[in-house]
Each structure stands twice: as structure tokens, then as C-alpha cells.
Write an enzyme that holds these catalytic residues in place. Structure first.
Site, PDB file in Angstrom:
ATOM      1  N   HIS A  99       0.838  -1.200   0.000  1.00  0.00           N
ATOM      2  CA  HIS A  99       0.000   0.000   0.000  1.00  0.00           C
ATOM      3  C   HIS A  99       0.872   1.249   0.000  1.00  0.00           C
ATOM      4  O   HIS A  99       2.079   1.176   0.212  1.00  0.00           O
ATOM      5  CB  HIS A  99      -0.919   0.022   1.227  1.00  0.00           C
ATOM      6  CG  HIS A  99      -2.098  -0.884   1.113  1.00  0.00           C
ATOM      7  ND1 HIS A  99      -2.045  -2.222   1.442  1.00  0.00           N
ATOM      8  CD2 HIS A  99      -3.365  -0.661   0.688  1.00  0.00           C
ATOM      9  CE1 HIS A  99      -3.227  -2.772   1.231  1.00  0.00           C
ATOM     10  NE2 HIS A  99      -4.040  -1.849   0.775  1.00  0.00           N
ATOM     11  N   LYS A 128      -0.540   4.773   4.554  1.00  0.00           N
ATOM     12  CA  LYS A 128      -1.384   3.801   5.263  1.00  0.00           C
ATOM     13  C   LYS A 128      -0.738   3.447   6.592  1.00  0.00           C
ATOM     14  O   LYS A 128       0.412   3.026   6.645  1.00  0.00           O
ATOM     15  CB  LYS A 128      -1.599   2.545   4.410  1.00  0.00           C
ATOM     16  CG  LYS A 128      -2.599   1.572   5.015  1.00  0.00           C
ATOM     17  CD  LYS A 128      -2.937   0.465   4.027  1.00  0.00           C
ATOM     18  CE  LYS A 128      -3.893  -0.561   4.617  1.00  0.00           C
ATOM     19  NZ  LYS A 128      -5.187   0.026   4.991  1.00  0.00           N
TER      20      LYS A 128
END
Length: 215
Positions: free
Chosen positions: A127, A131
Site C-alpha cells: 500500500h 497507510k
């Protein structure tokens, strides 16, 4: 629909707001760390913010007496229990991933999992650098569907929206199952589908699996 969004100035909040307005619906209420935006009472609330905001989200859902769709990741077991208690009063859709493709990924895993005795398994998820939670909620869902203690590797790189790969191998072959989100719209489309689903409900706790397959 008259839509309310917790975290409406965030990356996902902006994507959700834009999609609903594109489809002819009205953003009427919002809340973020800077305070509350209000023009009129919403018909549902969508929360893609942070776990710390959950208490305020629940407070507003009870105030307006409307359904909640929540995609916040990193929720504790205690916070999930609070959502289930809230679902006794209003309908709640909770998921760590609102991608329709991930739901098909999970269905594939369900088909395979009973035939993998003796196979090595690993999950890799990637990600964007912003995040905060590791591993991702989606990786945890994959592990839960496999019903085994599968190792998870988490990478936080650049601006990647979300890549998930399941590796399955024995001594003679390898199976790889992957899903890549190309934009946040993939998740916003799932939220929109959930909104259409939840507005017809009186109460209850639902996942995006329930929404996708009407279970």
C-alpha cells in the site's frame, strides 16, 4: 441520497463525495478534525477516517438515526463490538475493503482452501506510504478465509492504492492469485453499492460480502 461523510477531506472521503455527486446525489453533512460541515441532516453516514474518530461517528449516527457504512481500517476488537451494538439500532455495513474484485478473490480462496494440504502459503500486501495499519485489513481477511496461520508481508511504498497477492506452492508448482486496485474509485464504487443496499434495511450488521452476494 443525502450523504454524510466522516473524513470528507481525506483521500477516500473526496473520492466517495465525487462519485456520489457524479451519480446525482447530494453531500449535505461532513465531519473531520477541523469540525462539522452541515447543510441538512443526512440519510446515511459513510466513515473512511481513523479509528480515533469512531466514537464521534457513532454519536452522529445515533443523532441522525441513519445507516452507517464504515471502511476504517485498524479497528480493535472492542471497536468492532461497539459497531455490532450500534447495528441493533441502525443498519451497519463494515468492511476493510469495498473492492468488488477482492470479494471475487475471497470466493476463489474459498474454493481452493480445502485442497491445499501440504502447500506453502504466503500473503504479500503493498500500500501507499500513508497507510498506518500493518498488515492491511484485506490481508487479514484473506488469512481468515484460509483458516490457517499464513505469514503476511506488508510493504508501504509510494502511492500504491492496494496490491494483494496470495502465493501457494508445493515442491513442483506455484499458484499465484493477485488483485490490484488501479484507483480509489474501485473502493468508492463498492461504497455506492453498499449505500443502495443498506438504505432498504431496518437494522443489522453486514459486511461487503453480504452486499455483493445478497447473503
Amino acid at each position: 441520497m443525502k450523504v454524510g461523510i466522516v473524513g470528507y477531506k481525506g483521500r477516500m472521503g473526496k473520492e466517495i463525495k465525487a462519485l456520489f455527486e457524479e451519480k446525482g446525489h447530494e453531500f449535505v453533512w461532513g465531519y473531520d478534525k477541523e469540525g462539522e460541515f452541515f447543510t441538512q441532516a443526512p440519510e446515511l453516514i459513510i466513515d473512511f477516517s481513523l479509528p480515533d474518530a469512531l466514537e464521534k461517528t457513532i454519536e452522529f449516527v445515533k443523532k441522525f438515526k441513519v445507516p452507517l457504512i464504515i471502511g476504517t481500517t485498524g479497528l480493535s476488537d472492542e471497536q468492532l463490538q461497539k459497531l455490532k451494538l450500534l447495528a441493533q439500532e441502525v443498519p451497519v455495513v463494515q468492511s476493510y475493503n469495498f473492492s468488488m474484485g477482492i470479494q471475487l478473490f475471497l470466493k476463489t480462496v474459498d474454493l481452493l482452501k480445502d485442497y491445499l494440504e501440504g502447500w506453502d502459503m504466503e500473503i504479500v500486501e503493498v500500500h501507499h506510504r500513508f497507510k498506518k495499519d500493518k498488515p492491511s485489513g484485506t490481508a487479514k481477511m484473506l488469512k481468515e478465509h484460509l483458516n490457517k496461520d499464513v505469514p503476511i508481508s506488508s510493504l508501504r511504498l509510494g502511492n500504491i492504492f492496494g496490491d494483494h497477492t496470495l502465493y501457494l506452492a508445493n515442491l513442483g508448482e506455484v499458484i499465484t492469485i493477485s488483485h490490484r486496485a488501479l484507483s480509489r474509485r474501485a473502493f468508492a464504487e463498492g461504497v455506492y453499492k453498499s449505500a443502495e443496499f443498506v438504505l432498504g434495511k431496518d437494522g443489522g450488521f453486514y459486511t461487503f460480502t453480504n452486499v455483493m452476494f445478497d447473503e
